[in-house]
Every structure is written in C-alpha cells, then in structure tokens.
Design a protein around this motif. Structure first.
Motif, short mmCIF file in Angstrom:
data_model
loop_
_atom_site.label_atom_id
_atom_site.label_comp_id
_atom_site.label_asym_id
_atom_site.label_seq_id
_atom_site.Cartn_x
_atom_site.Cartn_y
_atom_site.Cartn_z
N HIS A 3 0.85 -1.19 0.00
CA HIS A 3 0.00 0.00 0.00
C HIS A 3 0.88 1.23 0.00
N ALA A 4 0.47 2.24 -0.75
CA ALA A 4 1.25 3.48 -0.83
C ALA A 4 1.28 4.18 0.52
N GLN A 5 2.43 4.70 0.88
CA GLN A 5 2.58 5.47 2.10
C GLN A 5 1.84 6.80 1.95
N PRO A 6 0.97 7.18 2.89
CA PRO A 6 0.32 8.48 2.80
C PRO A 6 1.37 9.59 2.79
N PRO A 7 1.08 10.70 2.13
CA PRO A 7 2.07 11.78 2.08
C PRO A 7 2.34 12.32 3.48
N PRO A 33 3.04 3.52 12.10
CA PRO A 33 3.37 2.37 12.94
C PRO A 33 4.86 2.12 13.09
N GLU A 34 5.62 2.29 12.02
CA GLU A 34 7.06 2.02 12.10
C GLU A 34 7.77 3.04 12.99
N VAL A 35 7.22 4.25 13.09
CA VAL A 35 7.77 5.25 14.00
C VAL A 35 7.30 4.98 15.42
N ARG A 36 6.04 4.59 15.54
CA ARG A 36 5.47 4.28 16.85
C ARG A 36 6.27 3.19 17.56
N ARG A 79 1.53 16.51 7.52
CA ARG A 79 0.51 15.50 7.75
C ARG A 79 0.89 14.50 8.84
N LEU A 80 2.08 14.67 9.44
CA LEU A 80 2.53 13.78 10.51
C LEU A 80 2.77 14.59 11.78
N SER A 81 2.68 13.91 12.91
CA SER A 81 2.94 14.56 14.18
C SER A 81 4.40 15.01 14.27
N ARG A 82 4.62 16.04 15.04
CA ARG A 82 5.99 16.48 15.30
C ARG A 82 6.77 15.49 16.15
N LEU A 83 6.08 14.47 16.69
CA LEU A 83 6.78 13.38 17.37
C LEU A 83 7.51 12.47 16.38
N VAL A 84 7.19 12.59 15.09
CA VAL A 84 7.95 11.85 14.07
C VAL A 84 9.27 12.60 13.85
N MET A 126 15.45 11.28 10.06
CA MET A 126 15.88 12.50 9.39
C MET A 126 15.90 12.31 7.88
N GLU A 127 16.41 11.18 7.44
CA GLU A 127 16.50 10.92 6.00
C GLU A 127 15.13 10.74 5.37
N ARG A 128 14.25 10.02 6.06
CA ARG A 128 12.96 9.69 5.45
C ARG A 128 11.97 10.86 5.53
N TYR A 129 12.02 11.63 6.63
CA TYR A 129 10.98 12.63 6.85
C TYR A 129 11.50 14.07 6.88
N PHE A 130 12.57 14.33 7.62
CA PHE A 130 13.00 15.72 7.81
C PHE A 130 13.55 16.32 6.52
N THR A 131 14.48 15.63 5.88
CA THR A 131 15.12 16.20 4.70
C THR A 131 14.14 16.41 3.55
N PRO A 132 13.27 15.44 3.21
CA PRO A 132 12.31 15.70 2.13
C PRO A 132 11.37 16.88 2.44
N TYR A 133 10.99 17.01 3.71
CA TYR A 133 10.11 18.12 4.11
C TYR A 133 10.83 19.45 3.87
N ALA A 134 12.07 19.54 4.36
CA ALA A 134 12.83 20.78 4.21
C ALA A 134 13.03 21.13 2.74
N GLU A 135 13.32 20.13 1.92
CA GLU A 135 13.53 20.38 0.50
C GLU A 135 12.24 20.84 -0.18
N ALA A 136 11.11 20.24 0.20
CA ALA A 136 9.83 20.61 -0.40
C ALA A 136 9.41 22.02 0.01
N MET A 137 9.66 22.37 1.27
CA MET A 137 9.33 23.72 1.73
C MET A 137 10.21 24.74 1.03
#
Length: 265
Positions: A3-7, A33-36, A79-84, A126-137
């Motif tokens: 299943h596709a990962q939600p954005p 779930p994988e972060v939880r 779309r994700l909590s800041r706890l990610v 950081m690689e999966r979530y932080f960097t793509p977010y920063a680049e997109a912003m």
C-alpha cells in the motif's frame, strides 16, 4: 500487496499571484506504525503526549483563512505529528532544544520523560521525513519567489495557556496571540499588520513564550525577498472543552488570519 505510504506533507495551491505561504507544521497527531515502534510510551501515555504537543486546530484555522482571503494563499501542511520529526528545528547541534531532548527528533516528552530510549539513532527519521520536508518547503518558497518576486511565510501555531516543563522560556508573558519574529526576515510592517488583524482577541505580544519565525535554511539570512512571521494562538481561544474546538472561535481566528493574508498580499 503493498500500500502506498500516505504523504507526510502537502502543498495546497492558492492563487498563482499570491506571495503568501501558510505553514502548518504541528497540527497532526499521526504517528506511522514504524515510528510508533521506536517510542517508549504506552498507548494512553502517547495520547496524552499528543494532547500536549499538538498545535490543536491550527490546520482548521489556516484552512478557513485560505478560503476566506480575497487572494487565496498557498498552504504547506505537515501530515505527521511532530513526534515523528519536528521540521522547524535545526538539523544539528545549533538547535537549543536539542539539549532538552527536543531537537529535530525528540527523545524527551513535554514533561521531560523518556520518549525514545538512550542510543536511539535519529538518522533514518531525518533521512525519510526531515530532509524531504525541508527540500519541499524550500521549493515552495522558491516557487512563490519565481511567481511574485517575494515570499511571505506565515507560520501558524497554537500553544497552551499554562507553561509545560519542556519550555525553555516559559516564564514570560503568554498573550492571546504571540507573534514570533526573525531579526532579518520580519519587517516591522508585517508585525504591525498582524497586530491589526488580531486586535480583537485580547492583545498580542512578541516572542514570548515562543520566539522566531520559520525560514528555510537555504533562504535564511541570504534572501531579503523572503519575509516571515510566526503566529502563536493561545489554545484557550479556540477550545469549547478539553480537545474540543469552539467552531465560532476557529472561524473568527481564521478570518483574522485571512485579514493578515490580504494585508500582505
């Protein structure tokens, strides 16, 4: 079947001629779930922590502003909590919250309890979530610059009426609306426009209990065409009860934010 990962974030289009980008980084409670699996808290404890750390109803306030403004702003929503990951933290030791266990990847809770165990490796998050977010912003800001010659980032947050233990500067004033400024990227006219827009909510303050305004690192201190202001709304302004939004207040705050959008558009 996979299943596709939600954005993990979303850029919502506004008027092509608008320079304004509403940034909503802390409104979500979603923890994949994988972060939880890497979080030390039990389910009930995690829900309480999300109550404390989530900027309640800011996405709804921003959405109402986007619908109400004469010139629709663009919106960038986490779309994700800041706890990610917390996309507004610096990605290195320059972040003062790192010492409190609340840098780009939190290891402590709002009450300074263990959130992630000692030795936790933040690099995959950081690689999966932080960097793509920063680049997109960064791209979103570049697109506003290309389209209009300037970009105005309005960073939309909410904060609790009473200080939480994690706050490094929680002993100062807690006005109904706190305006966070950047010494380079927040011109006085932007602050004045925000004070006018939110004048009906009991007063505004500056940089207390939270200071600063988000500007992508690629632009920070380097491009004066990018201006920014953080709008921190005290949560009791928009709550009818514990966790329950007062619909009329959400709309009123959204209309005030829309007035600010139009003033700077």
């Amino acid at each position: 079947m996979t299943h596709a990962q939600p954005p993990s974030f979303q850029l919502l289009a506004g008027d092509p001629g608008s320079p304004v980008l509403l940034h909503v980084p802390h409104s979500s409670r979603t923890v994949p779930p994988e972060v939880r699996a890497g979080i030390s808290l039990g389910d009930a404890e995690l829900e309480r922590e999300l109550d404390h750390i989530t900027d309640a109803h800011t996405e709804r306030i921003a959405a109402h502003a986007a619908r109400s403004a004469d010139t629709a702003p663009w919106s960038f929503v986490n779309r994700l909590s800041r706890l990610v990951v917390d996309p507004e933290r610096l990605p290195d030791e320059r972040e003062e919250m790192t010492a409190a266990g609340m840098g780009a990847v939190y290891t402590r809770t709002t009450h300074r309890r263990e959130l992630r165990p000692a030795g936790f490796d933040p690099a995959p998050l950081m690689e999966r979530y932080f960097t793509p977010y920063a680049e997109a912003m960064t791209r979103a800001v570049d697109e506003r610059l290309a389209a209009t010659g300037r970009a105005v980032i309005l960073d939309v947050h909410s904060y609790p009426a009473a200080a939480l233990p994690y706050e490094l500067h929680g002993d100062g004033p807690r006005p109904p609306v706190c305006l966070g400024t950047d010494p380079v990227h927040t011109p006085p006219a932007l602050v004045a426009a925000a004070r006018r827009a939110f004048a009906g909510f009991g007063g505004t303050g500056a940089n207390s209990p939270f200071a600063g305004a988000y500007v992508p690192l690629a632009h920070h201190g380097a491009d004066p065409r990018v201006t920014a202001l953080m709008v921190e709304i005290r949560r009791d302004l928009c709550l009818a009860g514990p966790g329950e939004a007062a619909e009329s207040s959400v709309k009123a705050l959204g209309s005030a934010l829309a007035a600010l959008v139009d003033a700077v558009s």
